[in-house]
Design a protein around this motif. Structure first.
Motif, mmCIF file in Angstrom:
data_model
loop_
_atom_site.group_PDB
_atom_site.id
_atom_site.type_symbol
_atom_site.label_atom_id
_atom_site.label_comp_id
_atom_site.label_asym_id
_atom_site.label_seq_id
_atom_site.Cartn_x
_atom_site.Cartn_y
_atom_site.Cartn_z
ATOM 1 N N LEU A 130 19.790 12.380 8.087
ATOM 2 C CA LEU A 130 19.850 13.764 8.559
ATOM 3 C C LEU A 130 20.471 13.837 9.945
ATOM 4 O O LEU A 130 21.283 14.718 10.228
ATOM 5 N N GLU A 131 20.122 12.905 10.809
ATOM 6 C CA GLU A 131 20.686 12.881 12.154
ATOM 7 C C GLU A 131 22.190 12.640 12.112
ATOM 8 O O GLU A 131 22.953 13.305 12.813
ATOM 9 N N ARG A 134 23.869 15.809 11.013
ATOM 10 C CA ARG A 134 23.892 16.797 12.111
ATOM 11 C C ARG A 134 24.982 16.455 13.131
ATOM 12 O O ARG A 134 25.695 17.335 13.601
ATOM 13 N N GLN A 135 25.104 15.168 13.458
ATOM 14 C CA GLN A 135 26.147 14.738 14.396
ATOM 15 C C GLN A 135 27.528 15.020 13.817
ATOM 16 O O GLN A 135 28.407 15.499 14.522
ATOM 17 N N GLY A 138 28.268 18.677 13.945
ATOM 18 C CA GLY A 138 28.538 19.110 15.313
ATOM 19 C C GLY A 138 29.929 18.737 15.791
ATOM 20 O O GLY A 138 30.484 19.374 16.680
#
Length: 140
Positions: A130-131, A134-135, A138
């Motif tokens: 998930l991280e 998200r990165q 972004g």
């Protein structure tokens, strides 16, 4: 392959399951025995099972270089034994990866090999995925 479903578990019942599966006289019997131990299945199995199968197939071909050479000389689609639709597809992709890896570097399709590696390596899991998503989101 079937024993790998439980091989990381040190509990006595998992160790006994692994030994029972390894003692099976055939692949079908090993599968049948493994089905009885679903409660012991390693938590990450769905994420790693294709890579476990790839490593088993690659090991077989590395033990029999004459078969690896024959596989490397083939072209086109690969037919596999009857299985579930998903496993027939994955077995073909695994064999395609092994075939590309068995070819000399000047005869490899590196783009195809990279794609096959991506499909047969363990899948990411957990919060880290998930991280990363998200990165990625972004950045774009």
């Amino acid at each position: 392959y079937q024993a790998a479903k439980f091989a990381e578990d040190e509990r006595p019942q998992a160790r006994a399951a692994v030994e029972e599966i390894r003692a099976a006289p055939s692949g079908h019997r090993a599968w049948s025995r493994a089905q009885r131990f679903g409660e012991l299945l390693r938590e990450d199995w769905e994420y790693v099972k294709v890579n476990v199968m790839y490593r088993a197939v690659a090991a077989k071909y590395s033990q029999y270089p004459e078969y690896a050479k024959e596989l490397a000389a083939t072209t086109g689609g690969i037919q596999t034994a009857v299985s579930t639709v998903d496993w027939q597809r994955m077995n073909r992709l695994i064999l395609e990866r092994v075939r590309e890896e068995a070819r000399s570097p000047d005869h490899r399709n590196e783009k195809r090999l990279a794609a096959l590696v991506g499909l047969t390596e363990p899948r990411a899991q957990g919060a880290g995925v998930l991280e990363k998503l998200r990165q990625f989101a972004g950045q774009h």
